[in-house]
Design an enzyme around this catalytic site. Sequence first.
Site, PDB file in Angstrom:
ATOM      1  CD  GLU A  40      42.633  40.892  30.193  1.00  0.00           C
ATOM      2  OE1 GLU A  40      43.188  40.885  31.301  1.00  0.00           O
ATOM      3  OE2 GLU A  40      41.593  41.536  29.962  1.00  0.00           O
TER       4      GLU A  40
ATOM      5  CD  GLU B 293      37.786  39.407  29.766  1.00  0.00           C
ATOM      6  OE1 GLU B 293      38.006  40.396  30.502  1.00  0.00           O
ATOM      7  OE2 GLU B 293      38.374  38.314  29.900  1.00  0.00           O
TER       8      GLU B 293
END
Length: 660
Positions: free
Chosen positions: A188, A268
Amino acid sequence: MSGFLVHTLSLLLMPLLLGSARGLHNASQRMFKIDYSQNCFLKDGQPFRYISGSIHYHRVPSFYWKDRLLKMKMAGLNAIQMYIPWNFHEPLPGQYQFSDDHDVEHFIQLAHEMGLLVILRPGPYICAEWDMGGLPAWLLEKECIVLRSSDPDYLAAVDKWLGVLLPKIKPLLYQNGGPIITVQVENEYGSYFTCDYDYLRFLQNRFRYHLGDEVLLFTTDGARETLLQCGTLQGLYATVDFGAGSNITAAFEIQRKTEPRGPLVNSEFYTGWLDHWGQPHSRVSTEAVTSSLYNMLALGANVNMYMFMGGTNFAYWNGANTPYAAQPTSYDYDAPLTESGDLTEKYFAVRDIIRKFEKVPDGPIPPSTPKFAYGKVALKKLKTVGEALNILSPSGPTKSIYPLTFVQVKQYFGFVLYRTTLPKNCSDPTPLSAPINGVRDRAYVSVNGVPQGILERNQVFTVNITGEAGATLDVLVENMGRVNYGRYNNDFKGLISNLTLGCSILTDWLIFPLNAENAVRGHLGGWGGHGNSCHVEPEPHSSSNFTLPAFYVGNFSIPAGIPDLPQDTFIQFPGWTKGQVWINGFNLGRYWPARGPQMTLFVPQHILVTSAPNTVTVLELERAPCSSVDPALCTVEFVDKPVISTAVTYSHLPTWPDHV
Ligand SMILES: *[C@@H]1O[C@H](CO)[C@@H](O)[C@H](O)[C@H]1NC(C)=O
Ligand SMILES: *[C@@H]1O[C@H](CO)[C@@H](O)[C@H](O)[C@H]1NC(C)=O
Ligand SMILES: *[C@@H]1O[C@H](CO)[C@@H](O)[C@H](O)[C@H]1NC(C)=O
Ligand SMILES: *[C@@H]1O[C@H](CO)[C@@H](O)[C@H](O)[C@H]1NC(C)=O
Ligand SMILES: *[C@@H]1O[C@H](CO)[C@@H](O)[C@H](O)[C@H]1NC(C)=O
Ligand SMILES: *[C@@H]1O[C@H](CO)[C@@H](O)[C@H](O)[C@H]1NC(C)=O
Ligand SMILES: *[C@@H]1O[C@H](CO)[C@@H](O)[C@H](O)[C@H]1NC(C)=O
């Protein structure tokens, strides 16, 4: 491991072992890549879609790795996704741990033997609600280091680490006969403030150098255009992450802006959510998870469920968010498998969705492990931290005019004791103060062995103290876990600013790094000889609401005559306030029933012994329920059910904004 499990394993493994033997002789045929024309992955030339679940080997004792992986296999998953936390493997610069619970290669091999593919996320930053997002705290020895950027000192450390780690990974890649199909670069990264493409290019270059040109590298970012801008790079396949209830079409449209063709991937998909001390336990409904999962699979998307099995932040490994809020010991995550590996209604519901799309393995699912309530164990106070100081800090204190941080005294986890003397009489209550962020993260203050109160980062900045000039002021500082997400993960610990008493700055400190692990394993020097302290501790029924930070110990034996003991259990702390607990020297983590929502800690059976008594050691920092008035209250209790979601009665902590 039960006979049942071994039997099921061998049935499962027979065809797989044949398969991998062929793989070894025919390695050049094994390939995993992207088919941009068909918008999918290609495995050995065939279209392939993964349905995966996250499990963190560093949150599950190696004793239980097979059990958890088999349960994941039996749910119908064809892959697992896993991080590798750098700080778990390189606790000190150049000192590596890769054995036992740290044996990541063994974990990957077990997944392979189980017929699970592996999606690997080796960082170097991983977030993961893990201390400092997996980055080693010793990086902060260069105080102005810019983590996750092209800072040359950061890159040099990363380069060295990847040079150790990635060669271990290379033989485990799919094309080399192993289970690893894809490897994530960073994590991320688009959510971080640096937006440094040179850093991403550096990582891409190092991953290619060590792992070869064939391996499929990818990135993951929150499903927002702005996040993908800084998180992606040409040559790294861009994927997104988002939770149940999100607009799936909209989220994948974001991925399509960066990757107009190729497989849709949610790296995710949140089956639950993380917790913080002092906030309610997070839950995500099974219905929300299964309906989003169904819709994604119906679209042909690849999905990784984060987490499928959460596990435990043993010892000091939890992270924290900002404004500072630390995560508890349990990382249950409301996932399909509980913290202790138990099957849940969510597990079966997810399995039922998967079986609408893929064949799930036949045969029995390994049952939840039995739990045992060993009952109450009486504890006795052994020594206060002050009394055990010689054992806790064998190398003695560092002297410094002004306070030093944990990193400056080369203590990265746990506790440091700061000691000085009062420069003047404080016969009236006198404020001892730190700036808003000066105490990281909690300080237990006493004068001449009389507890005075607590300072807490972002919460409590002043405590009134009394004492005579020359009296010993002890400030025991607890590191409650480093920030793992966002801009502030260069999270220095200890007293990071001066303390003032009244209007003057306190000086001339003795700073004791405490090695609690060694001291606990050595039973803190035993019962005899009470350290070197002349302090007399007042009984807790004095006016003070606090007891001195102290170690309490007790023994319990596993009952004879009951088959299949020891079994897993949970320890709870009735009347205790906040601290750390070890069993037979194994650091189970932090307890804090006074704040919640977690009340019990998971105790895996493999740390228990039947041949001798088991020793429970509790370091209570704040207030123990132990006094000569009623010794019967000085107990902990082993129960057979976890409690991680008590109602939290206060809401003084800020709520942390959503991840994406
Ligand atoms: C190698 O594996 C591929 C795919 O599994 C198979 O089609 C091929 O026949 C194998 N070649 C040899 C020489 O075994
Ligand atoms: C989901 O997103 C799509 C594409 O952006 C949009 O057309 C649709 O209206 C959204 N659905 C809902 C329920 O908001
Ligand atoms: C502090 O108080 C004690 C007794 O209350 C007194 O004897 C002593 O002189 C005082 N010290 C200072 C530095 O004021
Ligand atoms: C400290 O004591 C002063 C004077 O008694 C009082 O006004 C103040 O509220 C106290 N501060 C704290 C934090 O207890
Ligand atoms: C503590 O105070 C001294 C003197 O004012 C100052 O030089 C020093 O930088 C301060 N230390 C911290 C960590 O703020
Ligand atoms: C002491 O603790 C009790 C229970 O936590 C609380 O009700 C009380 O207000 C506290 N007393 C002081 C003086 O802080
Ligand atoms: C607890 O057990 C240990 C190990 O058997 C032993 O050394 C110790 O003396 C025992 N302590 C108590 C309080 O019984």
